[in-house]
Each structure stands twice: as structure tokens, then as C-alpha cells.
Design a protein around this motif. Structure first.
Motif, mmCIF file in Angstrom:
data_model
loop_
_atom_site.group_PDB
_atom_site.id
_atom_site.type_symbol
_atom_site.label_atom_id
_atom_site.label_comp_id
_atom_site.label_asym_id
_atom_site.label_seq_id
_atom_site.Cartn_x
_atom_site.Cartn_y
_atom_site.Cartn_z
ATOM 1 N N ARG A 204 0.804 -1.236 0.000
ATOM 2 C CA ARG A 204 0.000 0.000 0.000
ATOM 3 C C ARG A 204 0.828 1.272 0.000
ATOM 4 N NH1 ARG A 204 -4.289 -1.465 4.627
ATOM 5 N NH2 ARG A 204 -4.812 -3.539 3.903
ATOM 6 N N ARG A 205 2.051 1.169 0.468
ATOM 7 C CA ARG A 205 2.917 2.363 0.580
ATOM 8 C C ARG A 205 2.198 3.505 1.281
ATOM 9 N NH1 ARG A 205 7.217 1.646 -3.625
ATOM 10 N NH2 ARG A 205 6.878 -0.526 -4.157
ATOM 11 N N ASP A 206 1.497 3.177 2.299
ATOM 12 C CA ASP A 206 0.687 4.144 3.010
ATOM 13 C C ASP A 206 1.379 4.476 4.338
ATOM 14 O OD1 ASP A 206 -1.210 5.560 4.404
ATOM 15 O OD2 ASP A 206 -2.880 4.230 3.853
ATOM 16 N N TRP A 207 1.839 5.691 4.450
ATOM 17 C CA TRP A 207 2.608 6.080 5.630
ATOM 18 C C TRP A 207 1.791 5.965 6.920
ATOM 19 C CZ3 TRP A 207 7.619 6.630 6.529
ATOM 20 C CH2 TRP A 207 8.025 7.258 7.714
ATOM 21 N N ARG A 208 0.466 5.952 6.769
ATOM 22 C CA ARG A 208 -0.359 5.862 7.986
ATOM 23 C C ARG A 208 -0.035 4.636 8.838
ATOM 24 N NH1 ARG A 208 -6.251 6.886 5.686
ATOM 25 N NH2 ARG A 208 -5.161 5.885 3.963
ATOM 26 N N LEU A 209 0.422 3.570 8.197
ATOM 27 C CA LEU A 209 0.820 2.393 8.969
ATOM 28 C C LEU A 209 1.964 2.749 9.923
ATOM 29 C CD1 LEU A 209 0.700 -0.692 9.475
ATOM 30 C CD2 LEU A 209 2.274 -0.971 7.564
ATOM 31 N N MET A 210 2.882 3.551 9.407
ATOM 32 C CA MET A 210 4.018 3.970 10.230
ATOM 33 C C MET A 210 3.553 4.939 11.313
ATOM 34 S SD MET A 210 6.587 2.545 8.621
ATOM 35 C CE MET A 210 8.148 3.362 8.345
ATOM 36 N N SER A 211 2.749 5.919 10.918
ATOM 37 C CA SER A 211 2.365 6.912 11.936
ATOM 38 C C SER A 211 1.527 6.264 13.025
ATOM 39 C CB SER A 211 1.690 8.141 11.344
ATOM 40 O OG SER A 211 0.748 7.786 10.398
ATOM 41 N N GLU A 212 0.724 5.272 12.652
ATOM 42 C CA GLU A 212 -0.059 4.599 13.699
ATOM 43 C C GLU A 212 0.856 3.831 14.662
ATOM 44 O OE1 GLU A 212 -3.017 2.340 11.564
ATOM 45 O OE2 GLU A 212 -3.987 4.219 10.933
ATOM 46 N N HIS A 213 1.853 3.179 14.104
ATOM 47 C CA HIS A 213 2.813 2.443 14.949
ATOM 48 C C HIS A 213 3.516 3.418 15.914
ATOM 49 C CE1 HIS A 213 5.979 -0.266 16.200
ATOM 50 N NE2 HIS A 213 6.913 0.429 15.586
ATOM 51 N N PHE A 214 4.014 4.514 15.366
ATOM 52 C CA PHE A 214 4.718 5.487 16.207
ATOM 53 C C PHE A 214 3.777 6.061 17.264
ATOM 54 C CE2 PHE A 214 8.943 6.829 14.358
ATOM 55 C CZ PHE A 214 9.091 5.718 13.557
ATOM 56 N N SER A 215 2.570 6.382 16.827
ATOM 57 C CA SER A 215 1.634 6.996 17.759
ATOM 58 C C SER A 215 1.269 6.013 18.880
ATOM 59 C CB SER A 215 0.422 7.465 16.958
ATOM 60 O OG SER A 215 -0.745 7.292 17.675
ATOM 61 N N ARG A 216 1.120 4.748 18.505
ATOM 62 C CA ARG A 216 0.758 3.748 19.515
ATOM 63 C C ARG A 216 1.873 3.568 20.538
ATOM 64 N NH1 ARG A 216 -0.831 0.203 16.116
ATOM 65 N NH2 ARG A 216 -2.967 0.923 16.112
ATOM 66 N N VAL A 217 3.096 3.384 20.031
ATOM 67 C CA VAL A 217 4.209 3.089 20.947
ATOM 68 C C VAL A 217 4.606 4.348 21.732
ATOM 69 C CG1 VAL A 217 6.584 2.241 21.097
ATOM 70 C CG2 VAL A 217 5.037 1.291 19.386
ATOM 71 N N LEU A 218 4.746 5.459 21.020
ATOM 72 C CA LEU A 218 5.181 6.677 21.714
ATOM 73 C C LEU A 218 4.050 7.283 22.534
ATOM 74 C CD1 LEU A 218 7.466 8.243 18.968
ATOM 75 C CD2 LEU A 218 8.162 7.036 21.036
ATOM 76 N N GLY A 219 2.806 7.065 22.094
ATOM 77 C CA GLY A 219 1.675 7.537 22.898
ATOM 78 C C GLY A 219 1.684 6.852 24.250
ATOM 79 N N ARG A 220 2.056 5.601 24.251
ATOM 80 C CA ARG A 220 2.048 4.849 25.500
ATOM 81 C C ARG A 220 3.315 5.056 26.323
ATOM 82 N NH1 ARG A 220 -1.129 0.003 26.948
ATOM 83 N NH2 ARG A 220 0.034 -1.103 28.563
ATOM 84 N N TYR A 221 4.461 5.112 25.629
ATOM 85 C CA TYR A 221 5.734 5.113 26.368
ATOM 86 C C TYR A 221 6.596 6.351 26.130
ATOM 87 C CZ TYR A 221 4.568 0.135 26.766
ATOM 88 O OH TYR A 221 3.936 -1.052 27.023
ATOM 89 N N GLY A 222 6.130 7.255 25.268
ATOM 90 C CA GLY A 222 6.993 8.355 24.815
ATOM 91 C C GLY A 222 7.399 9.343 25.889
ATOM 92 N N SER A 223 6.601 9.454 26.954
ATOM 93 C CA SER A 223 7.058 10.387 27.990
ATOM 94 C C SER A 223 7.788 9.641 29.100
ATOM 95 C CB SER A 223 5.891 11.218 28.547
ATOM 96 O OG SER A 223 4.782 10.395 28.764
#
Ligand code: XIL
Length: 378
Positions: free
Chosen positions: A142-161
Motif C-alpha cells: 500500500r505504501r501508506d505512511w499511515r501504517l508507520m504513523s499509527e505504529h509510532f503513535s501507539r508506541v510513543l503515545g504509551r511510552y513516549g514520555s
């Protein structure tokens, strides 16, 4: 590393298990930290040595190993100020199957860290080898960057701070079969070379205060591949800094290897200085030593490992900007290098002896090399 094929093929053959399906655990034994560190107070602590030299010491570990092995907990609590989850933050540990998340081992490790005032390094958001197959397929299709942004948002949303420092991208350099020295990994193939800039920006968006790092290996020796890799790493960092991409530091893995000849002291110094001149700080993120003569007497083996460690740290710790040293494990009992030894060699000569403690938790000469090098301030 120069022995890329063997290392990679071994890794490729490894069953990267879905996250240890750990049931929610009970609390870590209260007060255990204090009790354990008292019990082993005879040894000087590596963190103590590192702090006296103005930096930190840490190690990679797995939550399940910490749970099952009290001696490992004791060693971590005595020696470490920082923990790197060895596998649990990797995408294939967090989400082996699309949409099924395994946060429990990370949460467990973080609770242990919190209980004992340890800091944690976030390793790693993007590594081709730890990307689950479903995500690779989806990216390429799909070459859809949303897959990446969702991954980052999920992991960093939970552990980023909670986790202040992240290896956002792991192992992007390939000077042999890469395209302009970038590895033709899945991210590259799906999104082109600017996946790097985009990933760093994405990380910054979801973790505005985190220290963002690119981590790579194969910089230590005098062979042409390591030499090209050093140049490529500096060139990448220079390009990103010039474009104002959010990159705060770099990680040098430092998987030392006794089969590769002497460390290229000058080459290593030049690379380190060039990275520092770009305003980056440096962390030694995965130090260990792969042996080359497993049949030699143990004392000789251990001495070689210690000497190599000292030679490496002599170069790196001369720079105050090298802010910490993390070994890829603490004990030979749990070392990814042992996974690389074939069964026959292992039966004959035992585990690889490339970490500070042996497999029975006796400190080896490498321990003392670390202790002395870290204790000498830059
Ligand atoms: C390794 C782990 O130690 C293994 O247990 C796992 O099977 C594969 O990954 N470079 C890295 C680390 O950046 O994430 C790797 O860790 C070792 C090489």
C-alpha cells in the motif's frame, strides 16, 4: 559488521517469537532491590564508576529473564542505571499479529525499572529485522505512511514520555548492497530514502521531549567495509542535521569482534569527533565482544575480551560527549552472541564469554575493564 552474512543469516533463522505471552505479573518483590544489592555489595558498581566519570552504565535485558533469575536482578540492581528492553519494544514483539498488542512485557520491565529508579532506553521503533511480516507486506503493497504513523503513535503515545530516549531507526546503513549507502530495507523500498526524515519527524511529533537517536553497527575495525560505514554514518548524520531533521544523538552498537583484527583507533576517533562536531551526543548502545578462539584456555579468552573492551573504551570515553555505555546483556548466560555459536562448538567450549559476568555471575576481567575505563573521567 563485516561478517554480515553470517550474522544476518543466523538472525534470519531465529524464530523471533511473538512477544512472550506473559500473563500480567504480580508486583516485583518489595524491597528486593535493596536486599539484593546489599547482598552483593562486595563488588564495585559499574554505574557508580560511570557516574564518577560523568556518564551512565546500563545493560539490555528481557523481562522474562529478570523474572526468572534472581541473580540477574541482583546484577542489574547493583550495576545498572539504565535498562534497554532487549526485545519487547520491537514491532514484532509488540504486534506479532496485526492489531493484537503485547504490552505486558514492556509494562513489566518498566515497573521493575520504576521500582528501582532505573532509566530505560527505547529500542527500537524501526528495525527491518524486527518488523512483523504482515507489516512488511502491507507497507510494500500500500505504501501508506499511515501504517508507520499509527505504529509510532501507539508506541510513543504509551511510552513516549516515560522513556526519554529512543532508537528511532535501527541499522539504516548498508554500504555494500545499499542505495547511496542506505539499506534497502522494507521502509526504504516502500517509502524511498526519505523514510528516515519522515520517521524522525514522526517520532518528534509523538514524543516532543524525547531524545531521538539513530543506532547502527560496524564502525570499529580497519577493514574497508567498516571504513565505508563510518563515513556513511557521518554523511547521513550531516545530511539530517543540515536539513534540521530532529536528530539529537547517535547510538554506536559496538558489537566488537576478535576475529576482525585491531580496532582502528584513528578511524573511530575521526568518526566520533565528526559526529560530535555536528552537535550530536553519542551512546555506546550494545557493547559486547564476539570471541574468535573458543578453544583457548578460559583465562586467555577472558583477557582478550577485556583487552578489546578497554581498547575500545579508551578511544570512545576520551570524548565527554559519549554519555553512556550499555552492554548487550550483563551475563554470558543470556547473550545473543551465544545464539550464534553452533551447537557443536557450544558443547565443546561453552557460551561466548563477551559480557561482564560469566554464566554463573562471576565478574570477569571485562567487568574490571569496564569498571576502570568508566571510572576514569574524560
Ligand atoms: C537481538 C536480541 O539480542 C536477540 O535476542 C533477538 O533475537 C534479535 O535481536 N542489533 C540490535 C539488537 O540492534 O536489537 C539485536 O538484538 C542485536 C543486534
Amino acid at each position: 559488521m563485516l561478517t554480515l552474512p553470517s550474522r544476518r543469516s543466523v538472525l534470519a533463522g531465529l524464530a523471533l517469537t511473538p512477544a512472550l505471552a506473559v500473563a500480567p505479573h504480580g508486583a516485583w518483590a518489595e524491597g528486593e532491590g535493596a536486599a539484593l544489592s546489599d547482598a552483593s555489595s562486595a563488588l564495585p558498581s559499574l554505574s557508580h564508576a560511570a557516574r564518577s566519570g560523568g556518564r551512565y552504565y546500563g545493560a539490555a535485558a528481557r523481562a522474562d529473564h529478570l523474572r526468572q533469575d534472581k541473580a540477574l536482578r541482583a546484577a542489574v540492581l547493583r550495576d545498572c542505571e539504565v535498562l534497554t528492553p532487549e526485545i519487547h519494544l520491537k514491532w514484532n514483539s509488540l504486534e506479532w499479529r496485526k492489531g493484537q498488542f503485547h504490552f505486558a512485557p514492556v509494562d513489566d520491565l518498566l515497573t521493575f525499572a520504576d521500582d528501582n529508579s532505573l532509566r530505560v532506553r527505547g529500542h527500537t521503533l524501526l528495525w527491518d529485522q524486527s518488523t512483523p511480516d504482515w507489516a512488511k507486506h502491507e507497507m510494500l503493497e500500500r505504501r501508506d505512511w499511515r501504517l508507520m504513523s499509527e505504529h509510532f503513535s501507539r508506541v510513543l503515545g504509551r511510552y513516549g514520555s516515560r522513556i526519554e530516549e529512543w532508537d528511532v531507526i535501527n541499522e539504516p546503513i548498508d554500504t555494500q548492497t545499499g542505495a547511496r549507502n542506505l539499506r534497502r530495507n522494507t521502509f526504504f523500498r516502500a517509502f524511498g530514502p526519505t523514510y528516515i526524515e519522515r520517521a524522525m519527524e514522526e517520532a518528534r511529533t509523538h514524543a516532543p521531549k524525547a531524545h531521538l537517536v539513530i543506532n547502527d553497527y560496524g564502525f570499529e575495525y580497519g577493514n574497508p567495509v567498516d571504513k565505508a560505514r563510518r563515513q556513511a554514518f557521518v554523511a547521513l548524520a550531516r545530511r539530517l542535521r543540515a536539513a534540521n531533521v530532529p536528530l539529537d544523538g547517535v547510538g554506536v552498537q559496538a558489537h566488537l569482534d576478535l576475529s576482525k583484527g585491531p580496532i582502528d583507533t584513528v578511524g573511530l576517533q575521526e568518526m566520533t569527533k565528526a559526529l560530535i562536531d555536528l552537535g550530536l551526543d553519542i551512546t555506546v548502545t550494545e557493547l559486547d565482544v564476539k570471541e574468535s578462539e573458543a578453544a583457548a584456555p578460559t583465562t586467555a579468552r577472558d583477557q582478550k575480551v577485556a583487552d578489546e573492551t578497554r581498547r575500545y573504551l579508551d578511544v570512545m570515553l576520551a570524548f565527554p560527549e559519549v554519555r553512556g555505555v550499555v552492554t548487550w546483556g550483563l551475563t554470558d548466560k543470556f547473550s545473543w552472541l551465544t545464539e550464534q555459536i553452533d551447537a557443536r562448538a557450544r558443547a565443546a567450549h561453552g557460551v561466548n564469554r563477551g559480557l561482564p559476568y560469566d554464566d554463573a555471575y562471576s565478574p570477569k576481567p571485562m567487568y574490571w575493564a569496564l569498571n576502570e575505563s568508566l571510572g576514569a573521567s574524560a
